[in-house]
Write a protein that holds these residues in place. Structure first.
Motif, PDB file in Angstrom:
ATOM      1  N   SER A 112      40.545  28.446  18.093  1.00  0.00           N
ATOM      2  CA  SER A 112      41.978  28.309  17.848  1.00  0.00           C
ATOM      3  C   SER A 112      42.706  28.413  19.190  1.00  0.00           C
ATOM      4  O   SER A 112      42.179  29.014  20.141  1.00  0.00           O
ATOM      5  CB  SER A 112      42.456  29.436  16.923  1.00  0.00           C
ATOM      6  OG  SER A 112      42.349  30.690  17.578  1.00  0.00           O
ATOM      7  N   PRO A 113      43.921  27.859  19.312  1.00  0.00           N
ATOM      8  CA  PRO A 113      44.651  27.885  20.582  1.00  0.00           C
ATOM      9  C   PRO A 113      44.838  29.293  21.148  1.00  0.00           C
ATOM     10  O   PRO A 113      44.707  29.504  22.354  1.00  0.00           O
ATOM     11  CB  PRO A 113      46.004  27.243  20.222  1.00  0.00           C
ATOM     12  CG  PRO A 113      45.686  26.342  19.070  1.00  0.00           C
ATOM     13  CD  PRO A 113      44.627  27.075  18.281  1.00  0.00           C
ATOM     14  N   GLU A 114      45.152  30.267  20.260  1.00  0.00           N
ATOM     15  CA  GLU A 114      45.372  31.631  20.722  1.00  0.00           C
ATOM     16  C   GLU A 114      44.094  32.241  21.288  1.00  0.00           C
ATOM     17  O   GLU A 114      44.078  32.841  22.367  1.00  0.00           O
ATOM     18  CB  GLU A 114      45.900  32.508  19.568  1.00  0.00           C
ATOM     19  CG  GLU A 114      47.246  32.099  19.024  1.00  0.00           C
ATOM     20  CD  GLU A 114      47.159  30.916  18.075  1.00  0.00           C
ATOM     21  OE1 GLU A 114      46.029  30.521  17.702  1.00  0.00           O
ATOM     22  OE2 GLU A 114      48.226  30.370  17.720  1.00  0.00           O
ATOM     23  N   PHE A 115      42.987  32.093  20.531  1.00  0.00           N
ATOM     24  CA  PHE A 115      41.713  32.642  20.961  1.00  0.00           C
ATOM     25  C   PHE A 115      41.224  31.924  22.214  1.00  0.00           C
ATOM     26  O   PHE A 115      40.660  32.534  23.132  1.00  0.00           O
ATOM     27  CB  PHE A 115      40.685  32.518  19.837  1.00  0.00           C
ATOM     28  CG  PHE A 115      39.432  33.313  20.044  1.00  0.00           C
ATOM     29  CD1 PHE A 115      39.486  34.643  20.434  1.00  0.00           C
ATOM     30  CD2 PHE A 115      38.188  32.731  19.861  1.00  0.00           C
ATOM     31  CE1 PHE A 115      38.337  35.380  20.626  1.00  0.00           C
ATOM     32  CE2 PHE A 115      37.028  33.458  20.049  1.00  0.00           C
ATOM     33  CZ  PHE A 115      37.100  34.787  20.433  1.00  0.00           C
ATOM     34  N   HIS A 117      43.029  30.574  24.573  1.00  0.00           N
ATOM     35  CA  HIS A 117      43.783  31.062  25.738  1.00  0.00           C
ATOM     36  C   HIS A 117      43.235  32.404  26.215  1.00  0.00           C
ATOM     37  O   HIS A 117      43.054  32.626  27.426  1.00  0.00           O
ATOM     38  CB  HIS A 117      45.266  31.188  25.372  1.00  0.00           C
ATOM     39  CG  HIS A 117      46.104  31.752  26.487  1.00  0.00           C
ATOM     40  ND1 HIS A 117      46.475  31.013  27.586  1.00  0.00           N
ATOM     41  CD2 HIS A 117      46.614  33.006  26.665  1.00  0.00           C
ATOM     42  CE1 HIS A 117      47.193  31.776  28.395  1.00  0.00           C
ATOM     43  NE2 HIS A 117      47.294  32.987  27.858  1.00  0.00           N
ATOM     44  N   SER A 118      42.960  33.312  25.272  1.00  0.00           N
ATOM     45  CA  SER A 118      42.465  34.641  25.622  1.00  0.00           C
ATOM     46  C   SER A 118      41.094  34.569  26.283  1.00  0.00           C
ATOM     47  O   SER A 118      40.846  35.208  27.312  1.00  0.00           O
ATOM     48  CB  SER A 118      42.386  35.510  24.360  1.00  0.00           C
ATOM     49  OG  SER A 118      41.825  36.769  24.645  1.00  0.00           O
ATOM     50  N   ILE A 119      40.189  33.778  25.698  1.00  0.00           N
ATOM     51  CA  ILE A 119      38.839  33.656  26.242  1.00  0.00           C
ATOM     52  C   ILE A 119      38.856  32.964  27.602  1.00  0.00           C
ATOM     53  O   ILE A 119      38.156  33.374  28.540  1.00  0.00           O
ATOM     54  CB  ILE A 119      37.919  32.890  25.266  1.00  0.00           C
ATOM     55  CG1 ILE A 119      37.712  33.708  23.989  1.00  0.00           C
ATOM     56  CG2 ILE A 119      36.575  32.590  25.912  1.00  0.00           C
ATOM     57  CD1 ILE A 119      37.010  35.041  24.199  1.00  0.00           C
ATOM     58  N   ALA A 120      39.681  31.918  27.734  1.00  0.00           N
ATOM     59  CA  ALA A 120      39.766  31.184  29.002  1.00  0.00           C
ATOM     60  C   ALA A 120      40.256  32.104  30.123  1.00  0.00           C
ATOM     61  O   ALA A 120      39.746  32.051  31.253  1.00  0.00           O
ATOM     62  CB  ALA A 120      40.681  29.974  28.862  1.00  0.00           C
ATOM     63  N   ALA A 121      41.249  32.954  29.800  1.00  0.00           N
ATOM     64  CA  ALA A 121      41.765  33.891  30.809  1.00  0.00           C
ATOM     65  C   ALA A 121      40.688  34.893  31.203  1.00  0.00           C
ATOM     66  O   ALA A 121      40.513  35.216  32.390  1.00  0.00           O
ATOM     67  CB  ALA A 121      42.992  34.620  30.257  1.00  0.00           C
TER      68      ALA A 121
END
Length: 264
Positions: A112-115, A117-121
């Motif tokens: 999902s977009p939220e997850f 973003h978190s994992i990519a960071a």
């Protein structure tokens, strides 16, 4: 009488990068150097000198973060300061490092977009931390033209195979031994201090044993049903036989039970 820092600095050799490509880099992690780290720290130098302790007495370029982590640490040799810094960096960025080692960019599209973003960071921060941990300090020169060469780069041993990078050794474990990534990584980093063989042994003992026991229970149940025996009796007898002879596995113990106690 307390000696001021400017006086103490005269006891130190100034270490600087021998090669131009390493100029302005942190000796410990390779980032841009903004400060100078003293080994031993200036705050401890007077007592080190007074008690004739073994110390390197050299200053090296350091980035702000490495300087902040080390400048109050009473670690007196350069090699020990490198090890101390790596330990502190690994601890500070433990969560990001785990994300970096657990996930791959190819998997981001499935999130999902939220997850995502978190994992990519986490992967980005963890990748930077991993690069700093893998950095090998450069050769230093000093005013007297002497050179200081860093210790040889770490190697990682897995099942008698040697790897030059932590990532390669970890991937080998994932691909070859089928370990669950998160469980194995936590064992390796938190309990086994990066010892891959120890972590594999602990993993097999901790997580494979239940599967072996389940298989044994099924074999005992099937044996008891086939030979019209009480399953509790079969389990106790099999356990006793295996304790008496450590060479027996579950199949050999059941065969011995049948041959010596049931078939007579």
């Amino acid at each position: 009488m307390t000696v001021n820092n400017n006086t103490l600095k005269h006891y130190y050799k100034q270490g600087f990068a021998k090669q131009v490509k390493d100029a302005n880099r942190c000796y410990y992690c390779g980032c841009e150097a903004t400060d100078t780290d003293y080994c031993p720290p200036l705050e401890h130098a007077e007592l080190v000198l007074e008690f004739s302790e073994n110390a390197d007495f050299i200053s090296v370029p350091a980035c702000y973060e490495c300087y902040a982590m080390l400048h109050n640490e009473r670690v007196l040799t350069l090699a020990e300061r490198v090890d101390k810094l790596k330990t502190k960096l690994a601890g500070k960025y433990a969560k990001a490092l785990k994300v970096y080692h657990m996930w791959h960019e190819a998997e981001l599209d499935e999130m999902s977009p939220e997850f995502q973003h978190s994992i990519a960071a986490g992967m980005s921060l963890g990748g930077e931390a991993a690069s700093r941990l893998a950095f090998v300090p450069f050769i230093l020169s000093s005013e007297d033209a002497s050179e200081i060469k860093p210790a040889a780069k770490d190697c990682f041993i897995v099942n008698e195979q040697e790897f030059t990078s932590f990532d390669d050794a970890l991937s080998y474990c994932f691909d070859t031994f089928g370990v669950q990534k998160s469980r194995f990584y936590d064992l390796l980093v938190k309990e086994c201090a990066g010892d891959f063989d120890k972590a594999l042994s602990q993993y097999q003992h901790r997580y494979s044993a239940p599967k072996v026991l389940d298989v044994g229970k099924e074999k005992i149940k099937a044996f008891a049903k086939q030979h019209k025996q009480n399953s509790d009796f079969v389990a106790r007898a099999t356990e006793r036989l295996m304790k008496q002879d450590a060479k027996l596995d579950i199949d050999a113990a059941l065969a011995k039970l049948y041959r010596e106690y049931i078939a007579r």
